[in-house]
Every structure is written in structure tokens, then in C-alpha cells.
Design a protein around this motif. Structure first.
Motif, short mmCIF file in Angstrom:
data_model
loop_
_atom_site.label_atom_id
_atom_site.label_comp_id
_atom_site.label_asym_id
_atom_site.label_seq_id
_atom_site.Cartn_x
_atom_site.Cartn_y
_atom_site.Cartn_z
N HIS A 27 0.84 -1.20 0.00
CA HIS A 27 0.00 0.00 0.00
C HIS A 27 0.88 1.25 0.00
O HIS A 27 1.89 1.31 0.71
CB HIS A 27 -0.89 0.05 1.25
CG HIS A 27 -2.02 -0.92 1.24
ND1 HIS A 27 -3.18 -0.69 0.53
CD2 HIS A 27 -2.18 -2.12 1.85
CE1 HIS A 27 -4.02 -1.71 0.72
NE2 HIS A 27 -3.43 -2.59 1.51
N GLY A 41 -6.13 -0.16 7.38
CA GLY A 41 -5.23 0.79 6.73
C GLY A 41 -5.60 2.23 7.03
O GLY A 41 -4.73 3.08 7.25
N ASP A 100 3.05 -1.39 13.79
CA ASP A 100 2.66 -2.58 13.04
C ASP A 100 1.49 -3.29 13.71
O ASP A 100 1.40 -3.34 14.94
CB ASP A 100 3.83 -3.56 12.94
CG ASP A 100 4.99 -3.01 12.12
OD1 ASP A 100 4.80 -1.99 11.43
OD2 ASP A 100 6.08 -3.61 12.18
N GLU A 101 0.60 -3.85 12.89
CA GLU A 101 -0.50 -4.68 13.39
C GLU A 101 -0.21 -6.11 12.92
O GLU A 101 -0.21 -6.39 11.72
CB GLU A 101 -1.84 -4.20 12.83
CG GLU A 101 -2.24 -2.80 13.26
CD GLU A 101 -2.78 -2.75 14.68
OE1 GLU A 101 -3.06 -3.84 15.24
OE2 GLU A 101 -2.92 -1.65 15.24
N SER A 117 -4.07 -11.78 9.27
CA SER A 117 -3.29 -10.76 8.58
C SER A 117 -2.20 -10.17 9.46
O SER A 117 -2.29 -10.18 10.69
CB SER A 117 -4.20 -9.61 8.11
OG SER A 117 -5.25 -10.07 7.29
N SER A 118 -1.19 -9.63 8.79
CA SER A 118 -0.18 -8.79 9.43
C SER A 118 0.06 -7.60 8.53
O SER A 118 0.21 -7.75 7.31
CB SER A 118 1.13 -9.55 9.65
OG SER A 118 1.02 -10.48 10.71
N THR A 119 0.07 -6.42 9.13
CA THR A 119 0.31 -5.18 8.39
C THR A 119 1.57 -4.54 8.95
O THR A 119 1.60 -4.13 10.11
CB THR A 119 -0.88 -4.21 8.52
OG1 THR A 119 -2.05 -4.84 8.00
CG2 THR A 119 -0.61 -2.93 7.77
N ALA A 148 2.54 0.46 3.58
CA ALA A 148 2.51 -0.77 4.37
C ALA A 148 2.66 -1.98 3.48
O ALA A 148 2.25 -1.97 2.32
CB ALA A 148 1.21 -0.86 5.16
N CYS A 199 1.39 -5.79 3.54
CA CYS A 199 0.37 -6.59 4.22
C CYS A 199 0.38 -8.03 3.71
O CYS A 199 0.46 -8.26 2.50
CB CYS A 199 -1.02 -6.00 3.99
SG CYS A 199 -1.18 -4.29 4.56
N ASN A 253 -2.01 -11.39 3.92
CA ASN A 253 -3.33 -11.91 4.26
C ASN A 253 -3.40 -13.40 3.96
O ASN A 253 -3.12 -13.81 2.83
CB ASN A 253 -4.42 -11.18 3.46
CG ASN A 253 -4.43 -9.69 3.72
OD1 ASN A 253 -4.39 -9.25 4.86
ND2 ASN A 253 -4.48 -8.88 2.67
#
Length: 256
Positions: free
Chosen positions: A63, A92, A104-105, A120-122, A135, A137, A139
Motif C-alpha cells: 500500500h 489501513g 505494526d498490526e 493478517s499482518s500489516t 505498508a 500486508c 493476508n
């Protein structure tokens, strides 16, 4: 020649300093943009390798937060049904709203509107100055894994009630994402807009603002249309929500 004239001749008058500062800021901004573009370009071929390694149930997305309406600049795999030029999700938008303070998520669960369970990890992209600009990401569609887990647990007699997983709107159209956020927030109020008090209306706009909704171009007009109010009223509520955390000053009685 006067001292003042001599200063101007040497280029040291106030306007010269301002012009120099402006040029310096432009050069710094251009350098940062170039660095950010280079980071995205370097990551783009990497996502194909990540998706290929994790298999057909994986999607990897890059992104670019500088263009939130069409933030997806590269994508490998297919889980959420989006493509290059698509929009960011609610997660986002929240990260975008937090700016450089975002973190970070990692390893969070969501459910798509068509029922897929997604893990998910972002991971945020920062330039050398610490500015968050995008970012990476990952999924994973874990729907089948979750179903097998529930089946085995049921056979073993150790099944537990599944935890609630928030539904997330993924789509190429940022408008659909915005509408879903507004609708979900209104459902939590359990009242139509016309029955909300001024404090509740302010809280609604605060929540939408914290979730990054108004970072998207044209979002105020779209939120106004979704709520059935005028654009002017939407701007009034947004301004009041941003300037007052605890009261509803500045909103006259009868504001629609």
C-alpha cells in the motif's frame, strides 16, 4: 548605496531567505518522495516470492498511503479480491490516521463480507526520516483451517464457542469501504441519525475521524450523503469533533 540596498544586492533580504527556505523544503520533500518510491520499487518483486512460498491461500499487498483512494500499488495472490489500484481497508485507514505514531498490526483476525476468515499482518513502511508512507500486508485465508480445527475439537469433545471476529470490507472502491465504516458505526448507536443527540453525533464524527475516514479525499461529502445531512453540517460536526473532546460547543440547536 544604503545598507538596505547592499543587503538586497547580496540576496539577504527577508524575501530571499523565505525563497531559500521554500526551495530547501521542496528539495527535502522531493528527496523523501524519491526514497519512498525506491523502497516500494525494491519490495515489489519480493511479494511474489512471499506469496509463492505461502501458497494459494496467501495474498501479499503493498500500500502507498500517499494515495489512499487507490493505495494498492502491487499485489500477489488473491484472498480479498482486490487488484492494483484498489483501496485500503479499515485497518489501513486507522494506521493512516495515526501517522508516524502508528505501529505494526500483527497476526490479527478479520472476516470478509463473503465469509472468509483471514489472518493478517500489516507492517508499516518508513523512510529514513521515520515518516510512515505505506505498508506491506500479508493476508492468509484460514477459513478451511478454522473449519478443520472446529471439526477436530467437536470430535474430541473440546470445542469452544468461537470468539467474535470483526467483519472487514475489502474492495477496489474506497467508497464501499467508507460506507461500510459509517454503517457499522451507526448500527452500534442503535438509532438513526435524526434520533441522536448532539453529543452522540459528535462522538460519531470523532470515531470516524479516529478511524481515518476523513483522510480520504471527498470523504466528508460521502459521509454526509450516507447520513442524510448537508455537507455544511458534516463539516461543522467534524470541526467541532476535532476541537472539543468533551462537549458539543459550537453546534447550534437544530443542526441537522
Amino acid at each position: 548605496m544604503s545598507d538596505a540596498d547592499d543587503g538586497r544586492a547580496g540576496g539577504f533580504d527577508g524575501s530571499g531567505l523565505r525563497a531559500g527556505n521554500a526551495a530547501g523544503r521542496r528539495a527535502k520533500s522531493a528527496a523523501a518522495a524519491g526514497e519512498q518510491d525506491a523502497i516500494i520499487a525494491a519490495l515489489t518483486p519480493v511479494i511474489d516470492g512471499i506469496a509463492a512460498t505461502l501458497g494459494s491461500f496467501c495474498e501479499v499487498v503493498i500500500h502507498d498511503f500517499r494515495r489512499p483512494e487507490h493505495s494498492i500499488v502491487a499485489l500477489a495472490g488473491s484472498v480479498t479480491g482486490r487488484g492494483p489500484g484498489g483501496s485500503m481497508s479499515e485497518i489501513g485507514m486507522q494506521l493512516l490516521a495515526r501517522g508516524d505514531q502508528a505501529r505494526d498490526e500483527l497476526n490479527y483476525l478479520t472476516r470478509t463480507q463473503d465469509g472468509k476468515m483471514v489472518k493478517s499482518s500489516t507492517m508499516l513502511l518508513r523512510d529514513s526520516g521515520g515518516t510512515v508512507f505505506g505498508a506491506l500486508c500479508v493476508n492468509l485465508d484460514i477459513t478451511a483451517v478454522n473449519q478443520v480445527h472446529a471439526l477436530i475439537g467437536g470430535i474430541a469433545g473440546v470445542s469452544a464457542s468461537p470468539a467474535a471476529v470483526p467483519t472487514t470490507t475489502f474492495g477496489d472502491d474506497i467508497g464501499a469501504v467508507l460506507d461500510a465504516i459509517v454503517d457499522e458505526r451507526q448500527l452500534r448507536q442503535n438509532k438513526p441519525w435524526t434520533q441522536l443527540g448532539r453529543a452522540e453525533r459528535l462522538q460519531l464524527f470523532r470515531d470516524l475521524d479516529r478511524r481515518g475516514v476523513f483522510a480520504v479525499r471527498g470523504a466528508v461529502q460521502q459521509v454526509a450523503a450516507r447520513l442524510g445531512i448537508s455537507r455544511a453540517s458534516a463539516y461543522t460536526y467534524l470541526s467541532a469533533a476535532r476541537t472539543s473532546a468533551d462537549d458539543d460547543t459550537g453546534l447550534p440547536d437544530g443542526t441537522p
